[in-house]
Write an enzyme that holds these catalytic residues in place. Sequence first.
Site, mmCIF file in Angstrom:
data_model
loop_
_atom_site.group_PDB
_atom_site.id
_atom_site.type_symbol
_atom_site.label_atom_id
_atom_site.label_comp_id
_atom_site.label_asym_id
_atom_site.label_seq_id
_atom_site.Cartn_x
_atom_site.Cartn_y
_atom_site.Cartn_z
ATOM 1 N N HIS A 1 -37.501 -33.980 23.738
ATOM 2 C CA HIS A 1 -36.434 -34.594 24.534
ATOM 3 C C HIS A 1 -35.230 -33.649 24.419
ATOM 4 C CE1 HIS A 1 -39.072 -37.996 23.740
ATOM 5 N NE2 HIS A 1 -38.458 -38.689 24.688
ATOM 6 N N ASP B 1 -36.132 -36.561 19.907
ATOM 7 C CA ASP B 1 -34.771 -37.108 19.971
ATOM 8 C C ASP B 1 -34.610 -37.923 21.253
ATOM 9 O OD1 ASP B 1 -32.054 -37.507 19.651
ATOM 10 O OD2 ASP B 1 -31.496 -35.471 20.260
ATOM 11 N N ASP C 1 -42.646 -35.373 30.830
ATOM 12 C CA ASP C 1 -42.434 -36.443 29.863
ATOM 13 C C ASP C 1 -42.804 -35.893 28.472
ATOM 14 O OD1 ASP C 1 -43.036 -38.554 28.059
ATOM 15 O OD2 ASP C 1 -43.268 -39.934 29.751
ATOM 16 N N GLY C 2 -41.841 -35.868 27.582
ATOM 17 C CA GLY C 2 -42.061 -35.259 26.269
ATOM 18 C C GLY C 2 -43.095 -35.986 25.433
ATOM 19 N N GLU D 1 -37.934 -31.645 28.991
ATOM 20 C CA GLU D 1 -36.878 -32.558 29.437
ATOM 21 C C GLU D 1 -37.337 -33.208 30.735
ATOM 22 O OE1 GLU D 1 -33.880 -33.921 28.497
ATOM 23 O OE2 GLU D 1 -33.932 -34.845 30.497
ATOM 24 N N HIS E 1 -28.209 -31.589 14.094
ATOM 25 C CA HIS E 1 -28.232 -30.153 14.400
ATOM 26 C C HIS E 1 -28.136 -29.294 13.128
ATOM 27 C CE1 HIS E 1 -27.013 -31.226 18.778
ATOM 28 N NE2 HIS E 1 -28.318 -31.273 18.586
#
Length: 267
Positions: free
Chosen positions: A41, A157, A136-137, A111, A18
């Site tokens: 994600h 991620d 679905d990312g 997501e 982050h």
Amino acid sequence: MNYRHGYHAGNFADVVKHIALVAIIQHLKKKDTPFAVIDTHAGRGFYDLSGEHAGKTGEAQNGIARLQCLAGAMPDALSAYLDLAKGNSYPGSPLIAARLLRPQDRLTAVEKHPQEFAVLKDTLDLYREATAENLDGYARLPKLLPPAARRGVVVIDPPFEATDEFETLARTVTAAIRKFATGIYLVWYPIKSQPAADAFTSEVLAGGARKALTIDVKIAVLDGKLGHAGLLVLNPPHGFDAAMAAAAAVIAPPMDAAITIRWLAGE
Ligand SMILES: C[S@@+](CC[C@H](N)C(=O)[O-])C[C@H]1O[C@@H](n2cnc3c(N)ncnc32)[C@H](O)[C@@H]1O
């Protein structure tokens, strides 16, 4: 899909990921021209560190909880991150991005899990610049590239529940850089086996990434918990390595962490 990021929110790996995201967004904001953040994600966007999930693992105790008492002058990215992560309200990557964006910038947060998505959507509804998508990312990413702004960052991620996640990740990143070669990519992975992690970064480099560095984070943990993770950053912006080194120098001692930044290509 059993993974719930609430069990891990604010842990050592989240902290470094982050701060890196903040540093990249701070760099993108140096120009007035718009940019895109694509989070494949995204998770739920917001985590209550006093809640049941975080309480069960206590992982934030080895991460953000050790930093909230830091005071005084701090490197820019760290200081902006700590402003966003006060108390028990921990922001995930999409909320960090949403809070930092300007009216001309755009966030697309993807997501897959319906319940996580429901919270994400409620969280991001407050931000005009942000869109949440329940998809679905991996499949969605190619359709989002290149973004209209032609500059920005892609955050990938994944939960690493699938045994072939490294392969899927390498394929996705390679296809993405073909469509958006100048984009910045921030990719997270666990390091349970160093050869597997190295094979992944090598595959991405062989796929055409010209400028790449990794950030390796290691803490001592008990109970077989994950204590070692990496970030692969493609096309890191100018000064990103120095910004992360400055943040690492402040956070490594209280987190009792070893943080190593290593250029793989194009330094
Ligand atoms: C590690 S968490 C994300 C944390 C978030 N990026 C952050 O930093 O706050 C991974 C998330 O991906 C979601 N997920 C799993 N498979 C997915 C897929 N194929 N596409 C999109 N999301 C997925 C999981 O439900 C989970 O919320």
